[in-house]
Design a protein around this motif. Sequence first.
Motif: not given
Length: 337
Positions: A17, A21, A25, A35-36
């Motif tokens: 992750v 990320r 983004r 957001d992630i």
Amino acid sequence: MDYKASGVDIDAGNETVRRIRSLARGTFTPGVLSDIGSFGGLFRLDRDRFQEPVLVSSADGVGTKLKVAFMTGRHDTVGADLVNHCVNDILVQGAEPLFFLDYLATGRLSPAVAEQVVAGVARACRENGCALIGGETAEMPGFYADGEYDIAGFIVGVVEQSKVIDGRSIVPGDALIGLPSAGLHTNGYSLARRVFFESAGMNAGVFVPELGTTIGDALLAPHRSYLTIVRPLIERGLVKGLAHITGGGITENLPRTLPDGCGADVDLEAWDVPPIFRLLQQRGAIARDEMFRAFNMGVGLVIVCAVADAERVRDAAGAEAFRLGSVVAGERAVRYR
């Protein structure tokens, strides 16, 4: 005992992750509100652009093309395959992409491999103006072999209701314009692998003079997106129908865009079939009809337009576009001439 001992590494999941990320983004558009890492992705539709917006969605995978990625150790293209396939699937109804979600499942999670896959997803999302707003990475020990994974993608796009492309206005005499593929795209790989690797005993790293590259690289050629070519044609009102040539080839996919009472005549001399397909047919002794049902044969997308607009469509689509054939009266089927 702990979870890691049973095959699930939470720390590897967190590292994955962390790596992806920033990739995700980098695809965010003004409509993204989350957001992630959120439980769900939030996206705000720009209502100023549409009077009657219609959401168009699709889901797909890459199939056994992934086996070639495992053989070669290249994982940077299959994510782009996934996005571009989904973009084309909603494009044929006139939609432009809004956001995308991916699903990656594996037996033992490798953050480095997952990063390569998602990097391909993010790259294609940026190229198509589509936001990668979320997804899922699942570690499933005992379900997938070590070093293997599966991926799927989910896309949502939008089109003005009055501009939905459904093929209803297609009539006999309309023109068929073909746009070339970049190879097999994401279909026919089970047969291709059987021909090249099982029957012919070839290695993915073998250079093939007819192809000008290795067989592995030829099979990993990315699935093309036709969004930038076709969107201007849609905006000008030149498109009556579109067919994304995927599993089933021209034979099965072109009739999907035709209304009742219309068939298609396809001119087999209208384009040069790429070497990869000729090699497949020769090495596998595959019948012509089977080739046209299993593979795209070098045609990735078919545009249906009025015959009076055919030259304008070809000019706008670029030098690679070609007159594939015509719509004819009859059953919804393809006849090869």
